[in-house]
Design a protein around this motif. Structure first.
Motif, short mmCIF file in Angstrom:
data_model
loop_
_atom_site.label_atom_id
_atom_site.label_comp_id
_atom_site.label_asym_id
_atom_site.label_seq_id
_atom_site.Cartn_x
_atom_site.Cartn_y
_atom_site.Cartn_z
N ILE A 131 0.85 -1.20 0.00
CA ILE A 131 0.00 0.00 0.00
C ILE A 131 0.88 1.24 0.00
N GLY A 132 1.93 1.24 0.81
CA GLY A 132 2.88 2.35 0.85
C GLY A 132 3.55 2.58 -0.50
N ILE A 133 3.90 1.52 -1.18
CA ILE A 133 4.50 1.64 -2.52
C ILE A 133 3.48 2.20 -3.49
N ASN A 134 2.25 1.70 -3.46
CA ASN A 134 1.19 2.18 -4.36
C ASN A 134 0.86 3.64 -4.12
N GLU A 135 1.00 4.12 -2.89
CA GLU A 135 0.74 5.52 -2.57
C GLU A 135 1.99 6.38 -2.71
N ASN A 136 3.07 5.79 -3.23
CA ASN A 136 4.35 6.49 -3.44
C ASN A 136 4.94 7.06 -2.15
N VAL A 137 4.73 6.37 -1.06
CA VAL A 137 5.31 6.75 0.22
C VAL A 137 6.57 5.93 0.46
N ILE A 138 6.58 4.71 -0.05
CA ILE A 138 7.75 3.84 0.01
C ILE A 138 8.30 3.73 -1.41
N ARG A 139 9.61 3.78 -1.51
CA ARG A 139 10.25 3.67 -2.84
C ARG A 139 9.85 2.37 -3.51
N SER A 140 9.51 2.45 -4.77
CA SER A 140 9.06 1.27 -5.51
C SER A 140 10.23 0.39 -5.95
N ASN A 141 11.44 0.93 -5.93
CA ASN A 141 12.59 0.15 -6.38
C ASN A 141 13.27 -0.64 -5.26
N VAL A 142 12.67 -0.63 -4.07
CA VAL A 142 13.21 -1.40 -2.95
C VAL A 142 12.61 -2.80 -3.00
N ASN A 143 13.45 -3.80 -2.83
CA ASN A 143 13.00 -5.19 -2.85
C ASN A 143 12.13 -5.43 -1.61
N LEU A 144 10.86 -5.74 -1.85
CA LEU A 144 9.90 -5.94 -0.76
C LEU A 144 10.29 -7.13 0.13
N ASP A 145 10.89 -8.15 -0.46
CA ASP A 145 11.33 -9.30 0.34
C ASP A 145 12.39 -8.88 1.35
N ILE A 146 13.27 -7.96 0.95
CA ILE A 146 14.31 -7.46 1.85
C ILE A 146 13.67 -6.64 2.98
N ILE A 147 12.69 -5.79 2.63
CA ILE A 147 11.99 -5.01 3.65
C ILE A 147 11.34 -5.94 4.68
N ILE A 148 10.68 -6.98 4.20
CA ILE A 148 10.01 -7.94 5.09
C ILE A 148 11.03 -8.65 5.97
N ALA A 149 12.14 -9.09 5.38
CA ALA A 149 13.17 -9.80 6.15
C ALA A 149 13.78 -8.89 7.22
N ILE A 150 14.06 -7.65 6.86
CA ILE A 150 14.61 -6.70 7.83
C ILE A 150 13.60 -6.46 8.94
N TYR A 151 12.36 -6.22 8.57
CA TYR A 151 11.32 -5.96 9.56
C TYR A 151 11.15 -7.15 10.50
N PHE A 152 11.09 -8.35 9.93
CA PHE A 152 10.93 -9.53 10.78
C PHE A 152 12.06 -9.64 11.79
N ASN A 153 13.27 -9.47 11.34
CA ASN A 153 14.42 -9.61 12.23
C ASN A 153 14.47 -8.50 13.27
N LEU A 154 14.10 -7.29 12.90
CA LEU A 154 14.05 -6.21 13.88
C LEU A 154 12.97 -6.45 14.93
N MET A 155 11.88 -7.05 14.52
CA MET A 155 10.78 -7.31 15.46
C MET A 155 11.07 -8.49 16.39
N GLU A 156 12.19 -9.17 16.18
CA GLU A 156 12.64 -10.20 17.12
C GLU A 156 13.10 -9.55 18.42
N LEU A 157 13.69 -8.38 18.32
CA LEU A 157 14.30 -7.74 19.48
C LEU A 157 13.35 -7.59 20.66
N PRO A 158 12.13 -7.05 20.47
CA PRO A 158 11.27 -6.88 21.66
C PRO A 158 10.70 -8.18 22.21
#
Length: 189
Positions: A131-158
């Protein structure tokens, strides 16, 4: 409210607040004003009750995320804020003792919880970032799988007690700081 639902509601409230290791089946029986046999008729063991609590919690989380993402009145930023608020409030309601109990005392349930988190992040957060990509809030050239992997690993911390101990912070503060770095980066604008 039927007996099973009442048991689940009270157990969830107690387990999330104190951890399930500190909550005895006898104390649940006393609070519910029911018999031990009634409790065990619905849940064969404490571990079965913990699993039912986790299943209920996962269903509630998925339902809430679905509602937020389907709210056509909210833009990406509104949905992101709602998801962040929901997650922060969820972490407030889940004690570190409960997370520690899951990880240390019921590794199978912990693994199942982690698998549900992976599936949830891949499904709901992927949709959110799309949704963020479609609304041009998130860059469209960023690999979504990488965003998901980073987010998942960051959410391990709490959720991991070793990080809570190392950082000497509670899980809500870790979540807030990690979310800020993830969304805003570290570079001064």
């Amino acid at each position: 409210m039927n007996v099973r639902t009442r048991i689940l509601k009270v157990a969830k409230q107690k387990f999330l607040k104190y951890g399930f290791h500190k909550v005895s089946m006898d104390s649940l029986v006393k609070e519910l004003r029911t018999s031990k046999s009634s409790l065990y008729n619905h849940f064969a063991s404490k571990e079965a009750l913990v699993q039912a609590v986790m299943d209920s919690l996962n269903n509630e989380i998925n339902t809430q995320l679905e509602e937020i993402l389907n709210d056509d009145k909210l833009s990406f930023k509104g949905k992101l804020a709602s998801v962040s608020d929901f997650t922060r409030n969820l972490l407030i309601s889940v004690s570190e003792e409960f997370l520690r109990d899951l990880e240390m005392n019921t590794p199978d349930i912990w693994d199942s919880f982690q698998q549900n988190r992976i599936e949830r992040i891949n499904k709901y957060y992927r949709r959110l970032f799309e949704i963020g990509i479609n609304e041009n809030v998130i860059r469209s050239n960023v690999n979504l799988d990488i965003i998901i992997a980073i987010y998942f690993n960051l959410m391990e911390l709490p959720l991991k007690n070793k990080y809570i101990d190392i950082l000497n912070m509670n899980n809500q503060n870790i979540y807030d700081d990690v979310t800020d770095v993830f969304l805003n980066g570290i570079i001064v604008k």
